[in-house]
Design a protein around this motif. Structure first.
Motif, PDB file in Angstrom:
ATOM      1  N   GLU A   1       0.823  -1.217   0.000  1.00 17.41           N
ATOM      2  CA  GLU A   1       0.000   0.000   0.000  1.00 17.41           C
ATOM      3  C   GLU A   1       0.858   1.269   0.000  1.00 17.41           C
ATOM      4  O   GLU A   1       0.338   2.362  -0.196  1.00 17.41           O
ATOM      5  CB  GLU A   1      -0.992   0.010   1.177  1.00 17.41           C
ATOM      6  CG  GLU A   1      -0.380  -0.149   2.547  1.00 17.41           C
ATOM      7  CD  GLU A   1      -0.355  -1.597   2.993  1.00 17.41           C
ATOM      8  OE1 GLU A   1      -0.275  -2.486   2.125  1.00 17.41           O
ATOM      9  OE2 GLU A   1      -0.400  -1.845   4.219  1.00 17.41           O
TER      10      GLU A   1
ATOM     11  N   ASP B   1      -4.221  -8.194   0.521  1.00 16.76           N
ATOM     12  CA  ASP B   1      -4.601  -6.958  -0.163  1.00 16.76           C
ATOM     13  C   ASP B   1      -3.554  -6.576  -1.189  1.00 16.76           C
ATOM     14  O   ASP B   1      -2.360  -6.637  -0.916  1.00 16.76           O
ATOM     15  CB  ASP B   1      -4.716  -5.806   0.847  1.00 16.76           C
ATOM     16  CG  ASP B   1      -5.959  -5.937   1.684  1.00 16.76           C
ATOM     17  OD1 ASP B   1      -6.853  -6.702   1.268  1.00 16.76           O
ATOM     18  OD2 ASP B   1      -6.031  -5.295   2.749  1.00 16.76           O
TER      19      ASP B   1
ATOM     20  N   LYS C   1       3.174 -10.998   0.516  1.00 13.59           N
ATOM     21  CA  LYS C   1       2.975  -9.595   0.885  1.00 13.59           C
ATOM     22  C   LYS C   1       4.331  -8.882   1.032  1.00 13.59           C
ATOM     23  O   LYS C   1       4.488  -7.728   0.633  1.00 13.59           O
ATOM     24  CB  LYS C   1       2.227  -9.553   2.231  1.00 13.59           C
ATOM     25  CG  LYS C   1       1.401  -8.292   2.424  1.00 13.59           C
ATOM     26  CD  LYS C   1       0.918  -8.189   3.842  1.00 13.59           C
ATOM     27  CE  LYS C   1      -0.288  -9.066   4.109  1.00 13.59           C
ATOM     28  NZ  LYS C   1      -0.768  -8.930   5.500  1.00 13.59           N
TER      29      LYS C   1
ATOM     30  N   PHE D   1      -4.246  -1.991  -6.356  1.00 11.09           N
ATOM     31  CA  PHE D   1      -5.224  -1.176  -5.637  1.00 11.09           C
ATOM     32  C   PHE D   1      -5.882  -0.209  -6.622  1.00 11.09           C
ATOM     33  O   PHE D   1      -5.221   0.319  -7.525  1.00 11.09           O
ATOM     34  CB  PHE D   1      -4.533  -0.371  -4.532  1.00 11.09           C
ATOM     35  CG  PHE D   1      -4.058  -1.209  -3.386  1.00 11.09           C
ATOM     36  CD1 PHE D   1      -4.946  -1.963  -2.627  1.00 11.09           C
ATOM     37  CD2 PHE D   1      -2.709  -1.243  -3.040  1.00 11.09           C
ATOM     38  CE1 PHE D   1      -4.494  -2.739  -1.568  1.00 11.09           C
ATOM     39  CE2 PHE D   1      -2.256  -2.011  -1.989  1.00 11.09           C
ATOM     40  CZ  PHE D   1      -3.158  -2.769  -1.250  1.00 11.09           C
TER      41      PHE D   1
ATOM     42  N   GLU E   1      -8.628   3.316  -3.406  1.00 14.65           N
ATOM     43  CA  GLU E   1      -7.916   2.601  -2.329  1.00 14.65           C
ATOM     44  C   GLU E   1      -6.552   3.236  -2.078  1.00 14.65           C
ATOM     45  O   GLU E   1      -6.131   3.403  -0.939  1.00 14.65           O
ATOM     46  CB  GLU E   1      -7.740   1.127  -2.710  1.00 14.65           C
ATOM     47  CG  GLU E   1      -8.991   0.296  -2.545  1.00 14.65           C
ATOM     48  CD  GLU E   1      -8.849  -1.116  -3.120  1.00 14.65           C
ATOM     49  OE1 GLU E   1      -9.494  -2.023  -2.601  1.00 14.65           O
ATOM     50  OE2 GLU E   1      -8.086  -1.280  -4.100  1.00 14.65           O
TER      51      GLU E   1
END
Lengths: 122, 579
Positions: free
Chosen positions: A83, B480, B552, B564, B568
Motif C-alpha cells: 500500500e 490486499d 505480501k 489497488f 484505495e
C-alpha cells in the motif's frame, strides 16, 4: 679521395658508437621499465588482494539480517508494503486542482501541500 | 752520380705523374709490380671487403642484441609484456554471487603456520606456550606435540594478519608461513543448503560447492546464481516466524520464476552456518527443498484437474457427486469436512474434495494419469538441477498402479516427490503449459522446455486456483493488493507404515499475480501444531497464511505493482498522513 675514405670510416665508426651508445641507453630504459612494470604488477596484485578482502567485508556488512537490525535500531524503517507504492495519478491534487477540501481530506497542512505541489512540478 | 741519386730516390719516391691509378682512388706503385699481380689484387679486393663487412655486421648485430636486453628474444617481446601485465587472481576458487552480484561465497588469501624439520627448535615448551597465547583456540598440548615432531605439520590454518605478525615477531626460523585460501560465506546461514561448503583444502563437499567444483576451480570468473539475496532473507525470516508460531519441526519454501524455471529463493529450515564446519545434526544438514520426498496431499489436485481438462474428459462446468464417500477396491475415499453435495470442478478445488478428484481421474483413466505425471517429471531425480543434494521421487510402479492408486495419487497420496518437483510441475499448469526445468544458475545448460498441457487448459486453471484463495481453503493467503492463486495441501505423515493423525505435512502451492503469474511459491511446514489455531493443523491455518505473508513482503521487492484502485490508493495516502 682520401678525404672521402676517411669520411666514410669516421661515419661508420660514429654510427657504430651511436648505435652502441643508443642501445645501452635503450637497454637501461627497458630495464627500468621492466622494474617499474614488476613493481606495478606487485601493487596491482596487492590491491587485488585487498579488493577481494574488502568485497567480502562489504558483503558481510550488507548482510540483510544485520541491516535489518541496524535499521530497526537507528532509522525505524521497515520493508516496503504494497500500500506504500502508489500511482502518480492517485495523488489527489493532480486532477482536482487541490481545493482546500481535498487537502483537508488528505489530512495535510498547507505547507506540506505546497511542498508536494512543488515536488510535482519538478 | 746525380743520375744514380735520382734513380735511387725514384725507388722510394714517386714523382708527380708517374703513379698509376687503379680504381676507387686506390694508388699502387708501378715500379716493382707487374700487371698480373695488380689484377689478382683487384679480383681479391671485393672478397676481402665483403669478409670484413660481414665481421663488422656480426659484431654490430651482436652488440645490438646484447644491449637490448639479456636473454630476450626480440620476436617474443610482445608476449612477455602481455604476460607481465596480466593480473593473477588473488584466489583460485571463483566467487559465487547472487542475481544482483552480491557475494554469497568468496575466498580470502590467508596463510597457514607450519613447523619445518630444520632448524631444530631449542625450547619447544616455551614456544608452544607463546603460540597457545597467540592462538587461544588451539590447545597447548597439541601445539607442543607438533613442535616436538617437527614434520611439516600445520600448527594453525588461516591466520589473521595480527596473528601472522605476532608469530613473525617470535623470530623462530623453523616456523614457516604457507600461502593458503579460506572460503568465506558472508551471509552465514542464509544460503547454507544452496551453497553447501568446502573442506579445509577448499574442496567442495556439499551443495553448489560440490556440484560446481570444477567450474569454480577452472575459472576465477564469479558464478552467478538466480537467487535474490533480499528475497531469500525475507522468506527465511517469515519461515522462521512460522516455525516459532506453529511449533513446526521444519519449514521449506521455494520461489520460482514461472516463465523460465529459475529459482529465486530456496530456504530449508533448520539450517546451519557453513563458516562453522561442524555437522550440527542430520536435520539441519538436510535440504528438504530438494531431498525431502513427501506425500504432498491436496496440492496434487491442481495437476489432477489440469489433466482432466486437458484430456477433454471433463469440463469446468461438470458436476461430481460428493454426497457420500466413494468406495473403491481397497479404499474408501472421503472428504475432510466434506460438503456432502454435488460439486463443480471449481468447487472440488475450493473445498479440496478427495471424492471429486478421484471421480475426475477415474473418468480420465490410468494410462493418461501415469503418462501425465511422468511428463511432469515425477518419476525421476532432477539430476540436472545444480544443487548437489537431490532425491528421487517415489513413483508407484506400473504393476502397482491400481484403481485405489489412481484415486490416492489424484489427491496427493501414494506418490512422494520433493518440493522442487512439485513447484516445477505447478509452473507448467499456470504459465501457459510449458514445463521449465528448474535451475539455480544464470545461463545454465538445463534440458530445454517442453509443452505438457495446452495454453487453453493453463488459462482455465488460473480462475479455478484464484477461487481457492478467494473462497476456499487458502483464504488466509488472500492478501490486499495482490491477486494470489494457489492450492493448499495437508497430508498425514507415515509413521511405521501407518498414517498418523495430527502429524501432518502442510503445503501451500501458490503463484502471483493472477492475471499473468510470474512467480510461484511453495511453502511446506513439517508437523505444525494447532496450539494457536484452535487445534487445526491443516494447511489453510498455517502454510497458507505463511505463504500470504511471504508474498505480501516479497512482491514489492520483486517490483510487482499492487492492484489497488485509485480510491484505495488515496485511502492509503490519507492513512499514512494521518499517522
Amino acid at each position: 679521395m682520401i678525404n672521402t675514405k676517411a669520411a666514410i670510416s669516421i661515419l661508420w665508426t660514429t654510427l657504430t658508437c651511436v648505435v652502441i651508445f643508443g642501445s645501452f641507453i635503450l637497454k637501461n630504459q627497458v630495464h627500468e621499465l621492466e622494474n617499474e612494470l614488476s613493481r606495478i604488477n606487485k601493487e596491482i596484485q596487492s590491491d587485488a588482494q585487498n579488493i577481494q578482502v574488502l568485497k567480502a567485508q562489504w558483503s558481510q556488512l550488507n548482510n540483510p539480517q544485520r541491516l535489518r537490525k541496524l535499521a530497526s535500531e537507528h532509522i525505524f524503517l521497515n520493508n516496503v508494503r504494497a500500500e506504500q507504492i502508489i500511482n502518480y495519478s492517485a495523488l489527489p491534487f493532480r486532477y482536482e486542482k487541490a481545493s482546500d477540501k481535498n487537502v483537508a481530506i488528505a489530512g495535510i497542512n498547507k505547507k506540506q501541500y505546497k511542498q508536494l505541489v512543488r515536488a510535482e512540478r519538478e | 752520380m746525380l743520375e744514380a741519386n735520382i734513380s735511387k730516390k725514384s725507388k722510394s719516391y714517386l714523382l708527380s705523374g708517374r703513379e698509376k691509378k687503379v680504381s676507387g682512388g686506390q694508388i699502387f706503385f708501378t715500379e716493382n709490380l707487374d700487371s698480373q699481380s695488380i689484377l689478382t689484387c683487384k679480383q681479391r679486393m671485393p672478397y676481402a671487403i665483403a669478409a670484413f663487412l660481414l665481421c663488422y655486421l656480426i659484431i654490430v648485430v651482436k652488440i645490438f642484441y646484447a644491449c637490448l636486453s639479456s636473454g630476450i628474444v626480440i620476436s617474443g617481446f610482445e608476449d612477455i609484456n602481455r604476460e607481465n601485465i596480466t593480473v593473477i587472481a588473488p584466489v583460485s576458487r571463483a566467487d559465487i554471487v547472487d542475481i544482483n552480484g552480491t557475494i554469497i561465497a568468496t575466498s580470502l588469501p590467508t596463510v597457514n603456520l607450519q613447523v619445518a624439520p630444520k632448524p631444530k627448535i631449542k625450547d619447544p615448551e616455551k614456544l608452544a606456550q607463546k603460540l597457545a597465547y597467540i592462538f587461544p583456540d588451539e590447545d597447548y598440548e597439541t601445539i607442543l606435540k607438533k613442535l616436538k615432531k617437527q614434520r611439516y605439520n600445520d600448527i594453525k590454518r588461516n591466520l589473521s594478519p595480527a596473528q601472522q605478525a605476532a608469530v613473525n615477531n617470535l623470530g623462530i626460523p623453523a616456523l614457516e608461513f604457507v600461502k593458503s585460501q579460506a572460503r568465506i560465506y558472508p551471509h552465514d546461514n542464509l544460503f547454507s543448503h544452496i551453497i553447501g561448503y568446502t573442506d579445509i583444502d577448499n574442496f567442495g563437499i556439499s551443495g553448489i560447492e560440490k556440484s560446481m567444483h570444477n567450474r569454480l576451480t577452472q575459472s576465477t570468473k564469479a558464478l552467478q546464481l538466480t537467487i535474490n539475496t533480499t528475497v531469500q532473507d525475507t522468506i527465511r525470516e517469515e519461515l522462521g516466524k512460522a516455525i516459532v508460531k506453529y511449533k513446526a519441526l521444519g519449514a521449506t519454501a521455494i520461489l520460482m520464476d514461472t516463465t523460465n524455471g529459475e529459482v529465486i529463493s530456496m530456504v530449508s529450515l533448520p539450517d546451519y552456518n557453513p563458516n562453522i564446519k561442524i555437522p550440527v545434526g542430520d536435520r539441519a544438514m538436510f535440504n528438504f527443498a530438494t531431498q525431502g520426498v513427501y506425500e504432498a496431499g491436496s496440492v496434487f489436485k491442481t495437476f489432477n484437474t489440469a489433466l482432466g481438462l486437458e484430456s477433454k474428459k471433463i469440463k469446468v462446468s461438470d458436476k461430481f457427486d460428493a454426497t457420500e464417500p466413494l468406495k473403491l477396491k481397497g479404499i474408501t475415499v472421503s472428504d475432510y469436512r466434506g460438503e456432502n453435495r454435488w460439486l463443480s470442478v471449481g468447487e472440488i478445488l475450493i473445498h479440496s474434495s478427495n471424492i471429486g478428484s478421484a471421480q475426475i481421474i477415474l473418468r480420465v483413466g490410468k494410462e493418461k494419469q501415469r503418462e501425465f505425471l511422468l511428463n511432469l517429471g515425477f518419476s525421476e531425480k532432477l539430476s540436472e538441477f545444480e544443487v548437489y543434494e537431490k532425491a528421487k521421487p517415489l513413483f508407484p510402479a506400473q504393476k502397482d498402479w491400481h484403481e485405489h492408486t489412481m484415486a490416492a495419487v489424484s489427491y496427493g497420496y501414494s506418490l512422494s516427490a520433493t518440493p522442487l518437483h512439485i513447484i516445477s510441475a505447478f509452473n507448467a499448469m499456470i504459465n501457459g503449459g510449458i514445463y521449465y526445468y528448474p535451475t539455480i544458475i544464470k545461463s545454465s545448460n538445463v534440458p530445454s522446455p517442453r509443452r505438457v498441457i495446452s495454453e487453453n487448459t493453463s488459462k482455465k486453471m488460473i480462475p479455478l486456483l484464484r477461487d481457492v484463495v478467494v473462497k476456499g481453503s487458502a483464504k488466509s493467503a488472500n492478501i490486499d493488493g495482490y491477486q494470489v492463486i494457489g492450492k493448499t495441501g495437508t497430508a498425514n505423515k507415515l509413521v511405521n507404515g501407518r498414517y498418523v493423525q495430527k502429524k501432518v505435512m502442510t503445503s501451500f502451492l501458490s503463484a502471483f499475480p493472477a492475471d499473468s503469474p510470474k512467480y510461484s511459491l511453495l511453502v511446506v511446514l513439517d508437523e505444525p501444531k494447532g496450539d494457536d489455531t484452535f487445534g487445526f493443523v491443516t494447511s489453510g491455518w498455517n502454510a497458507a497464511p505463511t505463504g500470504g505473508n511471504i508474498i505480501k513482503a516479497i512482491a514489492p521487492q520483486l517490483n510487482i505493482p499492487a492492484d489497488f484502485t485509485l480510491d484505495e490508493q488515496r485511502k492509503h495516502i490519507k492513512a499514512s498522513f494521518e499517522k
